[in-house]
Write a protein that holds these residues in place. Structure first.
Motif: not given
Length: 208
Positions: A60-61, A66-69, A144-145, A151-153
Motif C-alpha cells: 500500500d505504501s 506512485f500516486r503522490a509522484a 503519505y506512505t 501532498p498539497t499545494m
C-alpha cells in the motif's frame, strides 16, 4: 518388579534423547491490499488505466508513493505547459530580470533558449524554491506512505477544509486529469523543440 523398573528407566532415557516431531501449523494471513479504486483518480473514458500493472508492485505504501509522484508530476507539468504557452505567445513581465537580461528579450526566445539565458543565480533561486516546496510536502507528521494525506499545494497553500467531499473529489479528479494531459503536452513540446517534425501539429511553429 526390579526388571520393570530398569526397563522404565531405559525407556525414559531413550525418550529424553529422542527428537519429538514438531507439528507444523500453517498460519494463513489474509492481506487486504489497496487498489486503484481506493485511492480515486479513475475517471472515464479509461478508468484505472494501468496497462503495466504498476499498482500491483509492492504494498500500500508503494501505491501511495506512485500516486503522490503522479500528483507532483501533474502539477509541475501544468506549470511547465502554461509557462511554455505564455512564453511562446510573447507574454512577459515588464522590466529587467537581471542587470543585462530583460523579460522582453526572453520573450523573443524559444523557451529552452530563454531558460539558458537566465543567469545562474536566477536558476539557483528557482531550484531552491522547488527544493523548499518538496521538503515541506515530505515533512508532514504522518507521511503519505504511512496513511497521511497526499501532498498539497505549497505556493500558494490552498485551504479546502470548507469544501464538501463530493465537490473535493471532483476537483481532485479534475486536477489529476488535467495534469495527465499536461504531462503529454509538455513531452510533446519538448519533442517538437528538439526533434523537428516529431509533432506534426507543431511543425513550423516559431515557439518550437
Amino acid at each position: 518388579m526390579k526388571t520393570s523398573f530398569v526397563a522404565s528407566l531405559l525407556i525414559a532415557s531413550v525418550a529424553a534423547f529422542t527428537t519429538v516431531p514438531q507439528q507444523r501449523t500453517k498460519s494463513t494471513r489474509t492481506v487486504v491490499r489497496a487498489s486503484l479504486d481506493d485511492i480515486g483518480g479513475g475517471t472515464a473514458p479509461l478508468k484505472n488505466f494501468d496497462p503495466l500493472r504498476f499498482s500491483q508492485i509492492g504494498d500500500d505504501s508503494t501505491l501511495a508513493w506512485f500516486r503522490a509522484a503522479e500528483l507532483k508530476h501533474s502539477r509541475v507539468a501544468m506549470l511547465a505547459t502554461t509557462g511554455y504557452l505564455v512564453q511562446g505567445a510573447g507574454i512577459h513581465f515588464p522590466g529587467m530580470l537581471s542587470s543585462n537580461v530583460s523579460f522582453e528579450d526572453l520573450s523573443k526566445m524559444n523557451p529552452f533558449d530563454a531558460w539558458d539565458a537566465v543567469p545562474d543565480a536566477g536558476k539557483a533561486q528557482i531550484l531552491a524554491t522547488i527544493l523548499i516546496a518538496e521538503i515541506i510536502t515530505e515533512s508532514k507528521p504522518v507521511h503519505y506512505t504511512k496513511g497521511g494525506p497526499m501532498p498539497t499545494m505549497v505556493f500558494p497553500a490552498i485551504d479546502f477544509s470548507g469544501v464538501d467531499k463530493a465537490t473535493l473529489k471532483r476537483k481532485q479528479d479534475s486536477e489529476l486529469n488535467n495534469g495527465r494531459l499536461a504531462m503529454i503536452a509538455i513531452m510533446s513540446f519538448i519533442s517538437a523543440a528538439n526533434i523537428p517534425g516529431s509533432v506534426p501539429a507543431l511543425t513550423n511553429n516559431p515557439a518550437f
